[in-house]
Design a protein around this motif. Structure first.
Motif, PDB file in Angstrom:
ATOM      1  N   LEU A  85       0.829  -1.197   0.000  1.00  0.00           N
ATOM      2  CA  LEU A  85       0.000   0.000   0.000  1.00  0.00           C
ATOM      3  C   LEU A  85       0.868   1.253   0.000  1.00  0.00           C
ATOM      4  O   LEU A  85       1.925   1.290   0.640  1.00  0.00           O
ATOM      5  CB  LEU A  85      -0.899   0.037   1.242  1.00  0.00           C
ATOM      6  CG  LEU A  85      -2.025  -0.974   1.314  1.00  0.00           C
ATOM      7  CD1 LEU A  85      -2.743  -0.865   2.657  1.00  0.00           C
ATOM      8  CD2 LEU A  85      -3.012  -0.763   0.186  1.00  0.00           C
ATOM      9  N   THR A  86       0.405   2.267  -0.696  1.00  0.00           N
ATOM     10  CA  THR A  86       1.046   3.575  -0.626  1.00  0.00           C
ATOM     11  C   THR A  86       0.679   4.204   0.717  1.00  0.00           C
ATOM     12  O   THR A  86      -0.175   3.691   1.449  1.00  0.00           O
ATOM     13  CB  THR A  86       0.538   4.489  -1.757  1.00  0.00           C
ATOM     14  OG1 THR A  86      -0.873   4.689  -1.577  1.00  0.00           O
ATOM     15  CG2 THR A  86       0.811   3.892  -3.133  1.00  0.00           C
ATOM     16  N   ASP A  87       1.288   5.330   1.032  1.00  0.00           N
ATOM     17  CA  ASP A  87       0.931   6.031   2.272  1.00  0.00           C
ATOM     18  C   ASP A  87      -0.546   6.420   2.248  1.00  0.00           C
ATOM     19  O   ASP A  87      -1.239   6.300   3.260  1.00  0.00           O
ATOM     20  CB  ASP A  87       1.803   7.273   2.471  1.00  0.00           C
ATOM     21  CG  ASP A  87       3.238   6.922   2.841  1.00  0.00           C
ATOM     22  OD1 ASP A  87       3.478   5.781   3.304  1.00  0.00           O
ATOM     23  OD2 ASP A  87       4.113   7.791   2.670  1.00  0.00           O
ATOM     24  N   ALA A  88      -1.033   6.852   1.085  1.00  0.00           N
ATOM     25  CA  ALA A  88      -2.454   7.209   0.966  1.00  0.00           C
ATOM     26  C   ALA A  88      -3.329   5.970   1.160  1.00  0.00           C
ATOM     27  O   ALA A  88      -4.373   6.038   1.811  1.00  0.00           O
ATOM     28  CB  ALA A  88      -2.731   7.847  -0.395  1.00  0.00           C
ATOM     29  N   GLY A  89      -2.898   4.835   0.634  1.00  0.00           N
ATOM     30  CA  GLY A  89      -3.648   3.592   0.816  1.00  0.00           C
ATOM     31  C   GLY A  89      -3.660   3.153   2.254  1.00  0.00           C
ATOM     32  O   GLY A  89      -4.671   2.667   2.769  1.00  0.00           O
ATOM     33  N   CYS A 112      -6.965   2.745   4.548  1.00  0.00           N
ATOM     34  CA  CYS A 112      -7.202   1.490   5.271  1.00  0.00           C
ATOM     35  C   CYS A 112      -7.432   1.768   6.754  1.00  0.00           C
ATOM     36  O   CYS A 112      -8.337   1.222   7.373  1.00  0.00           O
ATOM     37  CB  CYS A 112      -6.026   0.547   5.058  1.00  0.00           C
ATOM     38  SG  CYS A 112      -6.265  -1.075   5.803  1.00  0.00           S
ATOM     39  N   ARG A 113      -6.600   2.638   7.340  1.00  0.00           N
ATOM     40  CA  ARG A 113      -6.749   2.990   8.755  1.00  0.00           C
ATOM     41  C   ARG A 113      -8.119   3.618   9.022  1.00  0.00           C
ATOM     42  O   ARG A 113      -8.807   3.256   9.969  1.00  0.00           O
ATOM     43  CB  ARG A 113      -5.636   3.950   9.169  1.00  0.00           C
ATOM     44  CG  ARG A 113      -5.631   4.262  10.665  1.00  0.00           C
ATOM     45  CD  ARG A 113      -4.764   5.465  11.002  1.00  0.00           C
ATOM     46  NE  ARG A 113      -5.241   6.708  10.413  1.00  0.00           N
ATOM     47  CZ  ARG A 113      -6.326   7.389  10.827  1.00  0.00           C
ATOM     48  NH1 ARG A 113      -7.060   6.945  11.813  1.00  0.00           N
ATOM     49  NH2 ARG A 113      -6.678   8.510  10.224  1.00  0.00           N
ATOM     50  N   ARG A 114      -8.541   4.540   8.144  1.00  0.00           N
ATOM     51  CA  ARG A 114      -9.840   5.197   8.320  1.00  0.00           C
ATOM     52  C   ARG A 114     -10.979   4.193   8.159  1.00  0.00           C
ATOM     53  O   ARG A 114     -11.974   4.241   8.881  1.00  0.00           O
ATOM     54  CB  ARG A 114      -9.970   6.349   7.329  1.00  0.00           C
ATOM     55  CG  ARG A 114      -9.052   7.501   7.695  1.00  0.00           C
ATOM     56  CD  ARG A 114      -9.028   8.645   6.720  1.00  0.00           C
ATOM     57  NE  ARG A 114     -10.287   8.937   6.100  1.00  0.00           N
ATOM     58  CZ  ARG A 114     -10.406   9.508   4.903  1.00  0.00           C
ATOM     59  NH1 ARG A 114      -9.336   9.843   4.214  1.00  0.00           N
ATOM     60  NH2 ARG A 114     -11.587   9.749   4.399  1.00  0.00           N
ATOM     61  N   HIS A 115     -10.832   3.273   7.217  1.00  0.00           N
ATOM     62  CA  HIS A 115     -11.857   2.256   6.999  1.00  0.00           C
ATOM     63  C   HIS A 115     -11.982   1.347   8.223  1.00  0.00           C
ATOM     64  O   HIS A 115     -13.084   1.026   8.658  1.00  0.00           O
ATOM     65  CB  HIS A 115     -11.523   1.437   5.754  1.00  0.00           C
ATOM     66  CG  HIS A 115     -12.534   0.403   5.411  1.00  0.00           C
ATOM     67  ND1 HIS A 115     -13.785   0.709   4.928  1.00  0.00           N
ATOM     68  CD2 HIS A 115     -12.497  -0.942   5.510  1.00  0.00           C
ATOM     69  CE1 HIS A 115     -14.460  -0.404   4.736  1.00  0.00           C
ATOM     70  NE2 HIS A 115     -13.696  -1.420   5.091  1.00  0.00           N
ATOM     71  N   GLN A 116     -10.852   0.948   8.786  1.00  0.00           N
ATOM     72  CA  GLN A 116     -10.877   0.096   9.979  1.00  0.00           C
ATOM     73  C   GLN A 116     -11.516   0.828  11.157  1.00  0.00           C
ATOM     74  O   GLN A 116     -12.282   0.227  11.917  1.00  0.00           O
ATOM     75  CB  GLN A 116      -9.461  -0.364  10.329  1.00  0.00           C
ATOM     76  CG  GLN A 116      -8.913  -1.373   9.353  1.00  0.00           C
ATOM     77  CD  GLN A 116      -7.444  -1.681   9.584  1.00  0.00           C
ATOM     78  OE1 GLN A 116      -6.705  -0.869  10.144  1.00  0.00           O
ATOM     79  NE2 GLN A 116      -7.011  -2.851   9.149  1.00  0.00           N
ATOM     80  N   ALA A 117     -11.223   2.127  11.311  1.00  0.00           N
ATOM     81  CA  ALA A 117     -11.824   2.910  12.389  1.00  0.00           C
ATOM     82  C   ALA A 117     -13.340   2.993  12.200  1.00  0.00           C
ATOM     83  O   ALA A 117     -14.109   2.857  13.165  1.00  0.00           O
ATOM     84  CB  ALA A 117     -11.207   4.308  12.439  1.00  0.00           C
ATOM     85  N   ALA A 118     -13.777   3.195  10.958  1.00  0.00           N
ATOM     86  CA  ALA A 118     -15.223   3.248  10.676  1.00  0.00           C
ATOM     87  C   ALA A 118     -15.871   1.894  10.970  1.00  0.00           C
ATOM     88  O   ALA A 118     -16.973   1.837  11.520  1.00  0.00           O
ATOM     89  CB  ALA A 118     -15.465   3.658   9.219  1.00  0.00           C
ATOM     90  N   ASP A 119     -15.182   0.801  10.616  1.00  0.00           N
ATOM     91  CA  ASP A 119     -15.712  -0.531  10.920  1.00  0.00           C
ATOM     92  C   ASP A 119     -15.891  -0.721  12.419  1.00  0.00           C
ATOM     93  O   ASP A 119     -16.899  -1.266  12.870  1.00  0.00           O
ATOM     94  CB  ASP A 119     -14.790  -1.628  10.379  1.00  0.00           C
ATOM     95  CG  ASP A 119     -14.952  -1.864   8.891  1.00  0.00           C
ATOM     96  OD1 ASP A 119     -15.917  -1.335   8.301  1.00  0.00           O
ATOM     97  OD2 ASP A 119     -14.109  -2.586   8.325  1.00  0.00           O
ATOM     98  N   ARG A 120     -14.898  -0.272  13.208  1.00  0.00           N
ATOM     99  CA  ARG A 120     -15.005  -0.405  14.669  1.00  0.00           C
ATOM    100  C   ARG A 120     -16.182   0.402  15.204  1.00  0.00           C
ATOM    101  O   ARG A 120     -16.932  -0.070  16.058  1.00  0.00           O
ATOM    102  CB  ARG A 120     -13.704   0.019  15.340  1.00  0.00           C
ATOM    103  CG  ARG A 120     -12.604  -1.026  15.259  1.00  0.00           C
ATOM    104  CD  ARG A 120     -11.422  -0.679  16.151  1.00  0.00           C
ATOM    105  NE  ARG A 120     -10.721   0.515  15.735  1.00  0.00           N
ATOM    106  CZ  ARG A 120      -9.795   0.564  14.780  1.00  0.00           C
ATOM    107  NH1 ARG A 120      -9.449  -0.548  14.148  1.00  0.00           N
ATOM    108  NH2 ARG A 120      -9.213   1.688  14.463  1.00  0.00           N
ATOM    109  N   ARG A 121     -16.353   1.629  14.695  1.00  0.00           N
ATOM    110  CA  ARG A 121     -17.497   2.456  15.124  1.00  0.00           C
ATOM    111  C   ARG A 121     -18.810   1.776  14.764  1.00  0.00           C
ATOM    112  O   ARG A 121     -19.715   1.672  15.594  1.00  0.00           O
ATOM    113  CB  ARG A 121     -17.440   3.828  14.454  1.00  0.00           C
ATOM    114  CG  ARG A 121     -16.652   4.858  15.171  1.00  0.00           C
ATOM    115  CD  ARG A 121     -16.901   6.264  14.624  1.00  0.00           C
ATOM    116  NE  ARG A 121     -16.962   6.346  13.172  1.00  0.00           N
ATOM    117  CZ  ARG A 121     -15.903   6.476  12.371  1.00  0.00           C
ATOM    118  NH1 ARG A 121     -14.696   6.517  12.868  1.00  0.00           N
ATOM    119  NH2 ARG A 121     -16.050   6.555  11.068  1.00  0.00           N
TER     120      ARG A 121
END
Length: 75
Positions: free
Chosen positions: A15-19, A23-32
């Motif tokens: 993954l690039t830094d943007a990827g 991914c980090r934001r997606h995982q945080a949304a999944d946890r919420r």
């Protein structure tokens, strides 16, 4: 993407830094979302949760089938 130095037929994908950020934001949304769903289902028995999950799977299969059928009709 880089070639695998041990087997040039393979590629190593990173993954690039943007990827990574996405991914980090997606995982945080999944946890919420998991937290919200857990709260909503808190009053359900294990049997009721199981039933909801089974119905959800059946509905997902139905919609996938309908989408496939509609797609084939459009071709």
């Amino acid at each position: 993407r880089t070639a695998n130095p041990k087997d040039r037929r393979q590629s190593i994908v990173r993954l690039t830094d943007a990827g990574k950020e996405l991914c980090r934001r997606h995982q945080a949304a999944d946890r919420r979302n998991y937290g919200y769903i857990s709260q909503w289902l808190d009053g359900f028995s294990d049997e009721e949760v199981s039933l909801v999950l089974r119905y959800e799977a059946r509905m997902r299969d139905l919609f996938e089938s309908l989408n496939k059928d509609i797609g084939e009709r459009l071709l």
